[in-house]
Design a protein around this motif. Sequence first.
Motif, short mmCIF file in Angstrom:
data_model
loop_
_atom_site.label_atom_id
_atom_site.label_comp_id
_atom_site.label_asym_id
_atom_site.label_seq_id
_atom_site.Cartn_x
_atom_site.Cartn_y
_atom_site.Cartn_z
N ARG A 1 0.56 -1.05 0.56
CA ARG A 1 0.17 0.03 -0.06
C ARG A 1 0.87 0.90 -0.23
N GLU A 2 1.99 1.39 -0.30
CA GLU A 2 3.13 2.21 -0.65
C GLU A 2 3.67 3.12 -0.95
N PRO A 3 3.22 3.92 -1.85
CA PRO A 3 3.37 4.66 -2.75
C PRO A 3 4.82 3.72 -3.63
N CYS A 4 4.30 3.50 -4.90
CA CYS A 4 5.72 3.29 -5.26
C CYS A 4 7.06 4.09 -5.68
N PRO A 5 7.76 3.76 -5.15
CA PRO A 5 9.37 4.21 -4.86
C PRO A 5 9.57 4.55 -6.43
N CYS A 6 9.12 4.41 -7.53
CA CYS A 6 9.90 4.90 -9.20
C CYS A 6 9.65 6.00 -9.62
N GLY A 7 8.27 6.63 -8.39
CA GLY A 7 7.74 7.92 -8.26
C GLY A 7 6.81 8.16 -9.27
N SER A 8 6.01 6.43 -9.46
CA SER A 8 4.21 7.91 -10.24
C SER A 8 3.20 7.88 -9.69
N GLY A 9 3.47 7.72 -8.54
CA GLY A 9 2.25 8.25 -7.99
C GLY A 9 1.26 6.93 -7.46
N ARG A 10 1.66 5.87 -7.24
CA ARG A 10 0.06 5.47 -7.77
C ARG A 10 0.70 4.44 -6.65
N ARG A 11 0.28 3.35 -5.83
CA ARG A 11 0.72 2.42 -4.97
C ARG A 11 1.55 1.42 -5.35
N TYR A 12 2.41 0.60 -4.96
CA TYR A 12 3.54 0.03 -4.81
C TYR A 12 3.36 -1.68 -5.29
N LYS A 13 1.48 -1.85 -4.92
CA LYS A 13 1.01 -3.16 -5.89
C LYS A 13 0.25 -2.49 -6.86
N ALA A 14 0.20 -1.26 -6.66
CA ALA A 14 -1.03 -1.39 -8.58
C ALA A 14 0.45 -0.70 -9.96
N CYS A 15 1.67 -0.79 -8.79
CA CYS A 15 2.94 -0.55 -10.37
C CYS A 15 3.63 -1.76 -10.76
N HIS A 16 4.69 -1.36 -9.44
CA HIS A 16 6.55 -2.42 -10.20
C HIS A 16 5.93 -3.15 -9.00
N GLY A 17 5.11 -2.95 -7.92
CA GLY A 17 4.37 -4.73 -7.40
C GLY A 17 3.96 -5.89 -8.36
N ARG A 18 2.61 -5.01 -8.97
CA ARG A 18 2.25 -6.29 -10.15
C ARG A 18 3.12 -6.82 -10.53
N GLN A 19 4.51 -6.24 -11.48
CA GLN A 19 5.19 -6.86 -11.89
C GLN A 19 6.29 -7.89 -11.56
N ALA A 20 6.22 -7.61 -10.03
CA ALA A 20 7.17 -8.10 -8.98
C ALA A 20 6.14 -9.82 -8.44
N ALA A 21 5.01 -9.03 -8.25
CA ALA A 21 4.48 -10.34 -8.40
C ALA A 21 3.97 -11.77 -9.29
#
Length: 322
Positions: free
Chosen positions: A27-47
């Motif tokens: 639920r934290e902001p994605c470190p890439c700076g997109s402004g989206r939560r991690y699970k909806a951004c790079h976290g999705r790719q990692a999962a």
Amino acid sequence: MAKKRRPQPQAAASQIKDGEVPVVGAREPCPCGSGRRYKACHGRQAAHAATELVQRPFEGLPGESDWVALRELVPAATAELTLKGGLPEGVPSVTLATVLPMAWPALRRDNGAVMLGLQNDTASGDLSRDLADTLQRALVAEPGTPVAAGRPAPDGPRLQDLLDPDAVFEPAVHTGFEFWVENAENATGEVAASLERANAAAIPTARIPGLEGAYWCEAPEKNHLRWVTGYPEEQLLDALARLHAAGASSLGEGTRLVGSFRAHGLVVPVWDLPSSMSAEDVAKPAEAFAERLAEANATDAPLTPEERRTRGGLTNRQVTLS
């Protein structure tokens, strides 16, 4: 209640080092700076990378068929593992075990030796990467401690990256789980009781010498031979159909090819054997069958109608283990 401010993209982007996006809470902001939560951004790719299924996780390792057998079919066995570049200081040996006490993924013994459990639930779809992650953590664990389950990095090493590809993989099948503890003959109390319970549940099993992945087991009503073959599935089914239709698929009087398992990308033909037929009794017939199977696999002629019907029957009796 004051409205929470969304972290600024510039601040989040500053967490990226060398182009790598670090792992943070879902639920934290994605470190890439997109402004989206991690699970909806790079976290999705990692999962996705972590859960993508690898059909043949042991492909490329010496003794792939035996790895599959120890993972799915053999209750109590061990095999010494050889690491690329040798053992780290303070680690006298690394041993693969079918299962460890309390279903631990790994164990660092008091003397520094490492035991890696094979028959455990894994966090991703790549069993090889999961085991490599556990092994790496076990190599640096404190002596005398078990190693808990974990989730490997999507780009982490696999067993193929850690183990010596030229080393011999030679499983040793045991009648019980005494390999869990040093000086098992002196075990008392709960340790002795645990060993007794585990040993009572183990199906007697023996490896067939000279046939990689072939294991005899004793069941209450009849014995079985289960052979993890290294042939491609479609080619193997054609060959089995040719032999079965020709009456050449048995291993002697009272034996019968009854079907097959599918496990980790390989096919495991299974024979029913008389309860009086021991592992020693089946060794020579199995070796002779291996020669017939090799000849049948070398044939590329189309299947006859009878062979096609036989192949369909064998396919219908196939069970997927993993």
